[in-house]
Structures are given as structure tokens and as C-alpha cells.
Design a protein around this motif. Structure first.
Motif, short mmCIF file in Angstrom:
data_model
loop_
_atom_site.label_atom_id
_atom_site.label_comp_id
_atom_site.label_asym_id
_atom_site.label_seq_id
_atom_site.Cartn_x
_atom_site.Cartn_y
_atom_site.Cartn_z
N LEU B 2 39.12 35.73 48.95
CA LEU B 2 39.42 37.16 48.85
C LEU B 2 40.92 37.44 48.86
N PRO B 3 41.71 36.83 49.79
CA PRO B 3 43.16 37.08 49.74
C PRO B 3 43.78 36.71 48.40
N ALA B 4 43.28 35.62 47.78
CA ALA B 4 43.82 35.21 46.48
C ALA B 4 43.53 36.29 45.43
N PHE B 5 42.31 36.79 45.44
CA PHE B 5 41.92 37.82 44.47
C PHE B 5 42.71 39.11 44.71
N ILE B 6 42.80 39.48 46.00
CA ILE B 6 43.55 40.70 46.35
C ILE B 6 45.01 40.57 45.89
N SER B 7 45.60 39.40 46.15
CA SER B 7 47.01 39.22 45.80
C SER B 7 47.21 39.29 44.28
N LEU B 8 46.21 38.81 43.54
CA LEU B 8 46.31 38.89 42.07
C LEU B 8 46.29 40.35 41.61
#
Lengths: 153, 188
Positions: B2-8
Motif C-alpha cells: 500500500l505505501p508503494a502504491f500511495i507513493s506512486l
């Protein structure tokens, strides 16, 4: 979106950075919601480690999957440039200068744990090192600008 | 994941707005010194002020704000600062990202820094802030923009910024696999 001012950009970027940490688990370390140096390092080191088997040392927030902020920034800017017909293939700076400035900024940024953006974020979060770093970044900018102006004059 | 997706997603929004606004965290001061243009400088101030207001607000709403938040620094890190002060002059400066790690080190190793006339000592962390801050400011001005701006320019077709990014990411590998192990060895 036709008109975006730097103030709007500053407000939105800060709000997203705070939100990322406070509610969306982009932490630890603290004040990690937006950092081009650290998130860039996390991504490239994670990729290098995954592809070559080298040890992967990244921030805890990137331990499972790397943060993709830098990719998002690039894609967002690419989309905006294409949408508004502002994509122009061009050379501006000498390659050697550009390459070594990039390398220098990344290494110095990792030593101090932040790009100018995160140093400001850390300062806003109450980190004295972040505040000191941000002040000295500004002094460095002032020094370089004065040197460049003298050379040009 | 989720953090990776949010950061994208967040990165995409920031990249889009940065391209439209020409925002640069280095360019603000440069423009002010050169031509007294305050447009980008206002963006810089807006970023800092918004973050300083929203962090406590997020904390009040139950958000994750551990570490070194200034608004409750006294209550949360009093013990940590006291422990660090035993070993570190300029103690606040050794409560950087990994506060617990810093405290652990503080209790295990003696203070390391540079002695100045008058019995004053400056920690390596404070020295780093000075040297690296100056270096980042100088090099970013020479390169014509902060790292955010370089990504935006590269995405807009500026090949010089593309070369900057090559150096930028090569620097990450150099730091991680050469410099960082060396520093660790020197500090042990």
C-alpha cells in the motif's frame, strides 16, 4: 488543470507528505512522506538488490516494496508536459556537469538523510538537524548564485 | 504494497503540479537573489508552513507522528534527549530519523565530534548538516534545480536533466555499496 501556482503546489505537496506519514504508513523514519533522495535511493537499491542479489539496505517504509514517489513524479510531469504540449527534446547543461552534480547531490543528500524538500519537511516536524540542513542549503544556493552572477558580470 | 502504491499516486500528483507550476525548492532563493522574483520562494514558504500546521493537526486526529515532532517534543523525547545529552553536545541534533538507534548509540559509545576553541564541541551530525547542506545548495544551483525539478525537467524532454538523473541514481549505488560501508567501518 491550467493554472497551478507554486503556492498551490507547496500546500498540496506538504499536505500529501503529512498525510502519507500520518495515515498511510509511509513511516518510519519520521517525516518521510516526500523525499526524492531517500525514495530514489530506496527504489534503485531495492532494484539492484533484487536483480543482482546485492544486500538491500533501505528505509523501513520501503522494506517490503520500495516507495515509488520518484517514478510517480516523473510520470506525472511527463503527463503534464504531454497534455500541454510542453515536451521539448533539448540539451541545456554540459553532460559532465549535470552527471556529477546529480551524483554529488544524491551522496550529500544521503549523508544528511534528505533532499531540500525533506529537509524542509523535517524542519517543519521539529528536527533541528533538518532545520540546520535547510538553512545551509539556502546558504549554499546563495553562495552559488552570487558566484554565478559575478562570473556572468 | 500500500505505501508503494500511495507513493506512486502522490508522486504523480506532485509531478503534475510541479510541471505546471515550475516549482523548484532551490530556484526560489536563486530567483530572489538574481531578479527579486518571489513566486517560487512563496511556494517554499507555503510548503514549510503547511507541513508545520498539518503535522500537529494530523497528530490530533490520531495520525502516526512518532519521532521528533516539535509540538510534543518535551513529553515524548524528554528521556531520550536527557540520555543523549549525557554524551552529545548539541544534543538535539542527534535525534534525527532513527531516534531509538541514536539513543542506543549514545549509551554505548562516547561522544564523537570536533573540538572547537573554548571547550565547545560540535557533533558529526551537526557538521554533516553544515557541509552537506552547503554542498547540496551549491550543486543544485549549478545544476539548475532541486531533485524534484530535475525529474520534472527530464520528463519534459530536457536531456541534461536526464544525465543528472543518471548521476543521481549512480550516486545512490555508490553511497550504498561504497561510502556507507566505509563510514560504518570508520565509526566502529
Amino acid at each position: 488543470m491550467e493554472r497551478v501556482t507554486p503556492v498551490m503546489m507547496g500546500v498540496v505537496a506538504a499536505a500529501l507528505a503529512v498525510m502519507a506519514q500520518a495515515f498511510l504508513w509511509v513511516v518510519p523514519p519520521p517525516a518521510y512522506g516526500l523525499c526524492i533522495v531517500c525514495h530514489g535511493r530506496d527504489l534503485i537499491v531495492w532494484l539492484a538488490g533484487t536483480l543482482t542479489g546485492l544486500p538491500v539496505q533501505v528505509a523501513e517504509a520501503s522494506s517490503a516494496w520500495p516507495l515509488l514517489t520518484v517514478l510517480g513524479v516523473f510520470l506525472g510531469a511527463r503527463y503534464a508536459a504531454a497534455e500541454h504540449g510542453e515536451y521539448r527534446d533539448q540539451w541545456v547543461e554540459p553532460r559532465f556537469t549535470a552527471f556529477f552534480c546529480g551524483m554529488g547531490v544524491m551522496i550529500l543528500g544521503l549523508l544528511i538523510m534528505g533532499c531540500p524538500t525533506r529537509l524542509l519537511l523535517r524542519a517543519a516536524y521539529g528536527d533541528p538537524i533538518g532545520a540546520a540542513g535547510a538553512v545551509f542549503v539556502l546558504l549554499g544556493v546563495a553562495a552559488a548564485t552570487i558566484v554565478m552572477r559575478r562570473r556572468a558580470g | 504494497m500500500l505505501p508503494a502504491f500511495i507513493s506512486l499516486i502522490f508522486g504523480f500528483i506532485i509531478g503534475y503540479m510541479a510541471q505546471r507550476s515550475r516549482m523548484c525548492f532551490i530556484g526560489g532563493l536563486r530567483d530572489y537573489i538574481l531578479v527579486r522574483d518571489t513566486a517560487l520562494l512563496k511556494g517554499l514558504v507555503a510548503f514549510f508552513a503547511t507541513a508545520a500546521v498539518l503535522f500537529p493537526l494530523a497528530q490530533a486526529m490520531g495520525g502516526e507522528t512518532t519521532g521528533y515532532p516539535w509540538y510534543e517534543r518535551a513529553s515524548r523525547t524528554a528521556a531520550a534527549v536527557d540520555a543523549a545529552r549525557e554524551f552529545y553536545i548539541f544534543a538535539a541534533c542527534v535525534i534525527p530519523d532513527e531516534v531509538l538507534l541514536a539513543i542506543k548509540r549514545a549509551t554505548e559509545v562516547p561522544f564523537r565530534g570536533v573540538s572547537l576553541p573554548g571547550g565547545l564541541m560540535v557533533s558529526y551530525a551537526a557538521l554533516m548538516a553544515i557541509v552537506c547542506g552547503l554542498g547540496i545548495g551549491y550543486l543544485s544551483t549549478v545544476a539548475n534545480g532541486c531533485p524534484v525539478r530535475q525529474h520534472v525537467m527530464a520528463a519534459s524532454g530536457n536531456r541534461s536533466a536526464g544525465v543528472y538523473l543518471l548521476g543521481f541514481y549512480a550516486g545512490a549505488l555508490v553511497y550504498n555499496y561504497l561510502i556507507f560501508p566505509l563510514i560504518n567501518k570508520l565509526l566502529q
